[in-house]
Design a protein around this motif. Structure first.
Motif, PDB file in Angstrom:
ATOM      1  N   MET A   1       0.841  -1.169   0.000  1.00  0.00           N
ATOM      2  CA  MET A   1       0.000   0.000   0.000  1.00  0.00           C
ATOM      3  C   MET A   1       0.890   1.238   0.000  1.00  0.00           C
ATOM      4  O   MET A   1       2.053   1.167   0.390  1.00  0.00           O
ATOM      5  N   ASP A   2       0.337   2.352  -0.447  1.00  0.00           N
ATOM      6  CA  ASP A   2       1.063   3.609  -0.400  1.00  0.00           C
ATOM      7  C   ASP A   2       0.795   4.280   0.936  1.00  0.00           C
ATOM      8  O   ASP A   2      -0.351   4.317   1.400  1.00  0.00           O
ATOM      9  N   VAL A   3       1.844   4.803   1.553  1.00  0.00           N
ATOM     10  CA  VAL A   3       1.717   5.556   2.792  1.00  0.00           C
ATOM     11  C   VAL A   3       2.219   6.965   2.495  1.00  0.00           C
ATOM     12  O   VAL A   3       3.336   7.150   2.017  1.00  0.00           O
ATOM     13  N   LEU A   4       1.362   7.948   2.756  1.00  0.00           N
ATOM     14  CA  LEU A   4       1.672   9.343   2.474  1.00  0.00           C
ATOM     15  C   LEU A   4       1.848  10.103   3.777  1.00  0.00           C
ATOM     16  O   LEU A   4       1.127   9.851   4.757  1.00  0.00           O
ATOM     17  N   TYR A   5       2.782  11.041   3.768  1.00  0.00           N
ATOM     18  CA  TYR A   5       3.074  11.866   4.943  1.00  0.00           C
ATOM     19  C   TYR A   5       2.966  13.330   4.541  1.00  0.00           C
ATOM     20  O   TYR A   5       3.497  13.731   3.504  1.00  0.00           O
ATOM     21  N   VAL A  53      -5.518  10.616  10.381  1.00  0.00           N
ATOM     22  CA  VAL A  53      -5.239   9.591   9.374  1.00  0.00           C
ATOM     23  C   VAL A  53      -6.402   9.518   8.397  1.00  0.00           C
ATOM     24  O   VAL A  53      -7.560   9.705   8.773  1.00  0.00           O
ATOM     25  N   ALA A  54      -6.058   9.275   7.144  1.00  0.00           N
ATOM     26  CA  ALA A  54      -7.069   9.017   6.116  1.00  0.00           C
ATOM     27  C   ALA A  54      -6.742   7.672   5.478  1.00  0.00           C
ATOM     28  O   ALA A  54      -5.582   7.367   5.210  1.00  0.00           O
ATOM     29  N   VAL A  55      -7.770   6.887   5.272  1.00  0.00           N
ATOM     30  CA  VAL A  55      -7.641   5.581   4.634  1.00  0.00           C
ATOM     31  C   VAL A  55      -8.394   5.652   3.314  1.00  0.00           C
ATOM     32  O   VAL A  55      -9.601   5.936   3.302  1.00  0.00           O
ATOM     33  N   ASP A  56      -7.670   5.463   2.229  1.00  0.00           N
ATOM     34  CA  ASP A  56      -8.238   5.618   0.893  1.00  0.00           C
ATOM     35  C   ASP A  56      -9.008   6.939   0.771  1.00  0.00           C
ATOM     36  O   ASP A  56     -10.144   6.985   0.296  1.00  0.00           O
ATOM     37  N   GLN A  57      -8.377   8.000   1.247  1.00  0.00           N
ATOM     38  CA  GLN A  57      -8.850   9.379   1.154  1.00  0.00           C
ATOM     39  C   GLN A  57     -10.116   9.671   1.943  1.00  0.00           C
ATOM     40  O   GLN A  57     -10.825  10.640   1.679  1.00  0.00           O
ATOM     41  N   GLU A  58     -10.386   8.843   2.971  1.00  0.00           N
ATOM     42  CA  GLU A  58     -11.505   9.079   3.886  1.00  0.00           C
ATOM     43  C   GLU A  58     -10.944   9.185   5.286  1.00  0.00           C
ATOM     44  O   GLU A  58     -10.157   8.329   5.709  1.00  0.00           O
ATOM     45  N   LEU A  59     -11.336  10.234   6.028  1.00  0.00           N
ATOM     46  CA  LEU A  59     -10.873  10.349   7.407  1.00  0.00           C
ATOM     47  C   LEU A  59     -11.236   9.086   8.175  1.00  0.00           C
ATOM     48  O   LEU A  59     -12.335   8.549   8.018  1.00  0.00           O
ATOM     49  N   ALA A  60     -10.318   8.631   9.000  1.00  0.00           N
ATOM     50  CA  ALA A  60     -10.517   7.387   9.750  1.00  0.00           C
ATOM     51  C   ALA A  60      -9.862   7.540  11.115  1.00  0.00           C
ATOM     52  O   ALA A  60      -9.236   8.560  11.415  1.00  0.00           O
ATOM     53  N   ASP A  61      -9.999   6.510  11.938  1.00  0.00           N
ATOM     54  CA  ASP A  61      -9.283   6.515  13.208  1.00  0.00           C
ATOM     55  C   ASP A  61      -8.205   5.440  13.159  1.00  0.00           C
ATOM     56  O   ASP A  61      -8.092   4.700  12.190  1.00  0.00           O
ATOM     57  N   PHE A  62      -7.421   5.375  14.220  1.00  0.00           N
ATOM     58  CA  PHE A  62      -6.280   4.473  14.219  1.00  0.00           C
ATOM     59  C   PHE A  62      -6.673   3.005  14.358  1.00  0.00           C
ATOM     60  O   PHE A  62      -5.842   2.128  14.176  1.00  0.00           O
ATOM     61  N   ALA A  67      -7.618  -4.045   5.533  1.00  0.00           N
ATOM     62  CA  ALA A  67      -7.901  -5.052   4.494  1.00  0.00           C
ATOM     63  C   ALA A  67      -8.364  -4.361   3.217  1.00  0.00           C
ATOM     64  O   ALA A  67      -9.320  -3.588   3.220  1.00  0.00           O
ATOM     65  N   GLY A  68      -7.654  -4.600   2.129  1.00  0.00           N
ATOM     66  CA  GLY A  68      -8.028  -4.045   0.836  1.00  0.00           C
ATOM     67  C   GLY A  68      -7.679  -2.582   0.626  1.00  0.00           C
ATOM     68  O   GLY A  68      -7.983  -2.011  -0.413  1.00  0.00           O
ATOM     69  N   VAL A  69      -7.041  -1.964   1.595  1.00  0.00           N
ATOM     70  CA  VAL A  69      -6.719  -0.539   1.509  1.00  0.00           C
ATOM     71  C   VAL A  69      -5.538  -0.316   0.564  1.00  0.00           C
ATOM     72  O   VAL A  69      -4.565  -1.059   0.580  1.00  0.00           O
ATOM     73  N   LYS A  70      -5.637   0.721  -0.248  1.00  0.00           N
ATOM     74  CA  LYS A  70      -4.573   1.058  -1.193  1.00  0.00           C
ATOM     75  C   LYS A  70      -3.690   2.200  -0.693  1.00  0.00           C
ATOM     76  O   LYS A  70      -2.537   2.308  -1.082  1.00  0.00           O
ATOM     77  N   GLU A  71      -4.258   3.082   0.166  1.00  0.00           N
ATOM     78  CA  GLU A  71      -3.516   4.269   0.583  1.00  0.00           C
ATOM     79  C   GLU A  71      -3.873   4.671   2.013  1.00  0.00           C
ATOM     80  O   GLU A  71      -5.037   4.688   2.379  1.00  0.00           O
ATOM     81  N   VAL A  72      -2.829   5.004   2.778  1.00  0.00           N
ATOM     82  CA  VAL A  72      -2.996   5.552   4.125  1.00  0.00           C
ATOM     83  C   VAL A  72      -2.199   6.848   4.169  1.00  0.00           C
ATOM     84  O   VAL A  72      -1.053   6.895   3.715  1.00  0.00           O
TER      85      VAL A  72
END
Length: 81
Positions: A1-5, A53-62, A67-72
């Motif tokens: 997966m891609d991890v962006l900072y 944090v955003a998971v696949d461009q949606e705000l999320a929590d830790f 599963a199935g995520v492409k980007e964090v």
């Protein structure tokens, strides 16, 4: 997966983005894996209350599942203006 900072997270880690192979089930487990890598990651993730944090461009929590995520993406809280 891609991890962006973003913002100071990117500055502390020294990368805007990286490709990560992980067995982490949640964002928190991913953070634990990254923190164990090197001190620069430990510094960036030292205070999770100062991060969002955003998971696949949606705000999320830790505790969000990976599963199935492409980007964090990790970034400081956004401010209005």
């Amino acid at each position: 997966m891609d991890v962006l900072y973003f913002a100071w997270v990117r500055e502390r880690i020294g990368l805007p983005k990286e490709r990560v192979e992980t067995s982490a089930a949640t964002v928190a487990e991913l953070v634990a894996e990254l923190t164990a890598r090197e001190e620069r990651y430990a510094l960036a993730f030292a205070d999770l209350s100062a991060l969002r944090v955003a998971v696949d461009q949606e705000l999320a929590d830790f505790e969000a599942p990976l599963a199935g995520v492409k980007e964090v993406a990790f970034f400081p809280p956004m401010t209005g203006g």
